[in-house]
Each structure stands twice: as C-alpha cells, then as structure tokens.
Enzyme design. Structure first.
Site, PDB file in Angstrom:
ATOM      1  CB  SER A 155     -50.010  80.499  39.207  1.00  0.00           C
ATOM      2  OG  SER A 155     -49.878  81.881  39.475  1.00  0.00           O
ATOM      3  N   GLY A 214     -50.387  87.405  43.152  1.00  0.00           N
ATOM      4  CA  GLY A 214     -49.341  87.802  42.216  1.00  0.00           C
ATOM      5  C   GLY A 214     -47.919  87.583  42.686  1.00  0.00           C
ATOM      6  CG  HIS A 258     -58.211  81.191  48.230  1.00  0.00           C
ATOM      7  ND1 HIS A 258     -58.640  81.466  46.940  1.00  0.00           N
ATOM      8  CD2 HIS A 258     -56.867  81.379  48.232  1.00  0.00           C
ATOM      9  CE1 HIS A 258     -57.595  81.799  46.204  1.00  0.00           C
ATOM     10  NE2 HIS A 258     -56.510  81.768  46.955  1.00  0.00           N
ATOM     11  CG  ASN A 313     -53.819  77.341  47.319  1.00  0.00           C
ATOM     12  OD1 ASN A 313     -54.090  76.141  47.274  1.00  0.00           O
ATOM     13  ND2 ASN A 313     -54.728  78.282  47.128  1.00  0.00           N
ATOM     14  CG  LEU A 314     -49.752  72.401  45.512  1.00  0.00           C
ATOM     15  CD1 LEU A 314     -49.406  70.908  45.484  1.00  0.00           C
ATOM     16  CD2 LEU A 314     -48.672  73.201  44.808  1.00  0.00           C
ATOM     17  CE  LYS A 315     -54.988  79.836  43.616  1.00  0.00           C
ATOM     18  NZ  LYS A 315     -55.347  81.012  42.808  1.00  0.00           N
ATOM     19  CD  GLU A 319     -54.510  85.281  48.175  1.00  0.00           C
ATOM     20  OE1 GLU A 319     -53.571  84.823  47.518  1.00  0.00           O
ATOM     21  OE2 GLU A 319     -55.577  84.666  48.346  1.00  0.00           O
TER      22      GLU A 319
END
Length: 215
Positions: free
Chosen positions: A195, A173, A85, A6-8, A133
């Site tokens: 991330s 994480g 999300h 996921n590149l957000k 999550e």
C-alpha cells in the site's frame, strides 16, 4: 537492498506504477520489482521493470482450472514469484510444490511467513528468500522494524540457522526510507511492501523517498 512492490488487487494503474518503479531503479541503481495481478504480468513486464508473480500454484501442465501455472507466469514475463502471502496462505506441502513449480520455470522465489519460527520452516524448503510479515501490521503504516524489531532479528537468525544462503526480507507496514533503513540495520536484505506505493497518490515520489537512504 531489494525492494519488492506487491500491487495486490488494489485499484491502481499497474503500468504506471511499473514505469515509475523502473525509472527509479534505473536512476538510483536500486533493485526494484513489481508484482501485479496475473492478468497484468505481460503489461508490467513490457515496461522493462523486474516483474514478479503474486503467486504460482503447485501444479504442472494439466487439468488445473483456476491455477496459476508457473510456466505461464514466466511466459508472461515474470522472473520471480511470491508464495504463501498471509492473504493467500498455503499448506507446507503446497509451498514445497509451488517451489518445485517455480524452479521448473526458473522463477526466483520469496516465501512469506508470519514469525521467526515459520521463517525457519520456510527457509528449510530452499527458497531464494523469505519475508517476515506479522499479519496484524500489514497495511497499517507501522513497520515491524519499529513495532517489534526482535521479530526481524530473530527471523534473520532463524533463516541463517537453517540455510545461510536464504535472504530475509522485511514486510508489513513498510512505506518510507526510514523503514527501509531500519530493516537493513536489523539484518534484512530487502523489503516487501504494497500500500505504501500501490495506494500512494504519487507512486514515483513514494519510491524515491523509500530508496533515498540507498542513493
């Protein structure tokens, strides 16, 4: 194991990340997908990598300014979508509506949830997969599979109790091959991360390290 990146809204080059993901997937045989911003769906899909929308709205064609129409995401090259999300939470009825929209557009679905109880409720709605999550671990670099392994095993059990066909992904994480391996050992069928790849200095190297246990 399925790897969903996921590149957000991170300030990364979505095409560069998608190209790296596609190359690593081709070289290793590991299924890797990339979820960019809606405006970048076409560009990412053009690289040939499996492309997912970060969200689709519970709407049909019509007067829905600002919504992400599932059919539009599919037309742009998406083959799946994330829903609910923790950074874009939905009411239960809206998750159900978004799943209906995704089904209309033939999009695969992953519904995110914070804990095993929510995983069971999400699985009951009939997505292809759910992702557990805990929000407090998102972006920390501390994977739930190490911080609280019972969350993953309990999520797997909760989903199976409702519908054994619904896979469970492990998020929050995740960044290394050890994290992916631990998630698999706890019963997850894939990982959801952001991330660890999107903010990596070398996304290709990060992906190679992530999938190394599967090679």
């Amino acid at each position: 194991m399925f790897v969903l990146v996921n590149l957000k809204a991170y300030p990364c080059d979505p095409v560069a990340v998608a190209t790296a993901a596609g190359d690593v997937s081709d070289e290793t045989g590991v299924r890797i997908a990339v979820a960019p911003q809606a405006a970048h769906l076409s560009a990412v899909a053009d690289t040939g990598v499996e492309t997912w929308a970060q969200h689709v709205s519970p709407v049909e064609h019509g007067s829905h300014t600002g919504s992400t129409l599932a059919e539009a995401a599919a037309d742009a090259g998406a083959t799946g979508t994330l829903l609910n999300h923790s950074e874009n939470r939905l009411k239960l009825a809206d998750i159900d509506g978004a799943l209906d929209a995704a089904e209309r557009a033939d999009l695969e679905t992953v519904v995110c949830a914070n804990n095993p109880d929510q995983i069971g409720a999400a699985a009951a709605l009939g997505p292809d997969a759910v992702a557990v999550e805990p929000p407090e671990l998102i972006g920390t670099g501390t994977p739930v599979s190490k911080a609280d392994p019972d969350v993953v095993t309990d999520a797997v059990e909760a989903a199976a109790a409702v519908d054994e066909s619904v896979d469970v992904l492990c998020g929050a994480g995740i960044s290394t091959g050890d994290d992916l391996e631990a998630a698999g050992e706890l019963g997850a069928k894939g990982v959801l991360l952001a991330s660890g790849v999107a903010k990596a200095e070398d996304p290709r190297a990060a992906l190679e390290d992530l999938v190394a246990p599967l090679s």
